[in-house]
Design a protein around this motif. Sequence first.
Motif: not given
Length: 402
Positions: A246-248, A282-284, A288-290, A381-392
């Motif tokens: 998951p990436i900002a 820069a990771p998303l 708990n910041h995991q 799935q876990d990565i997609a959950t953190i990424q959400g709808d945020k664009k890289v």
Amino acid sequence: MKKALILSTLALLISGQVAAKTWVLTDTESNTEQGNWHISSHQLNIKSSPFSIEQTVLHGGKQEGSKLLVIKSQNGLTITLIPTRGMDILRVEGFGVRMGWDSPVKEVVNPAYMNLESRNGLGWLEGFNEMMVRCGYEWTGHPGMADGQLYTLHGKAGNTPASKVEVSVSDSAPYTITVRGLLKESTFKKADLQTQTELQYVPGSSQFSIHDVLTNKGDYDHDYQIIYHSNFGQPILEEGAQFLAPIAQISPFNDYAKKGLSTWQTYAGPTKGFDEMVFNIAPLSGANHQTLAAVVNKAGNKGAAIHFNTTQLPVLTLWKNTDTLKQGYVTGIEPGTSYAYPVSIEREQKRVKQLAPGQSAHFDLTYQLLHSASDVNQIKQDIATIQGDKKVEEISTPMAKE
């Protein structure tokens, strides 16, 4: 990811609440050195989770005097640590998958034969063949001059023999195995940093955890940096393999990496003449910041994932070195406090951290071997959950120039 982290946390809690048998293998204060050593579940009368732990002293060539400490779980992983090289992890194998790579450096080089200042500060490469090497802690990154001295590639921790090594096995199920090492970076008038490393593994599991505590033992504030340089090759890395996280924001490390920005998520096969491409990320993170990052094969049924905390390790480096197999076909997933620029640049960009006298910093990571399509799908799935709808956000200009 939640399941993996819960299991890891549970193992930590369990192992901390029960008694354990402990063996000291090395201790400079008591002049203790066990040399070749072995213990097994059979000797401990443990029948439910067959395992063995063995230390071997190596001989010949540049590996003379190096030590390997191998945890072998009959139904799980075989984890090979190097007490004489920063408690680094040489390789991890299990379930038909390997986490590690094939370096041209075949021996486990004893630091006594290393000259970190050779090749203009690139001497570290003459021993580089680990799955995970601690790059730090006094400094890390590319070599460069600062403060009137040469800061060599990736610091000294990975080439520091542990001053104390001990192994513990909890007395009750799940019989958690803990390996602790003490690394000292002590120099008169310069630094007195000590790192208590810890690896925990539950026999039969497909994951293990790292818990490191860095402490400033000196009387003055001192800088610190760390990159957990984690490296993977075949059978996970191949043409069409994928990097997942998951990436900002992502940007190329230098001008050479610019041309690879459009394909940062995928890997080429072994390619002669390919120079390394590095990307700053820069990771998303989630609750708990995991967060986590992974590399998976083309078929999506093998891979390796690293779970970490972005308050401890706020940045992530992706290293793509898809050179020939003999030259070193490998990728690095590298959580850290800094990117791999020289110390001078990291200071300018305010990523170098400090510890006050007596202060400690903690670093917690969980490494997970993925050995099925369901494992890989859960990570996605876990990565997609953190990424959400945020664009890289892809930034084409490197953040610094060496």
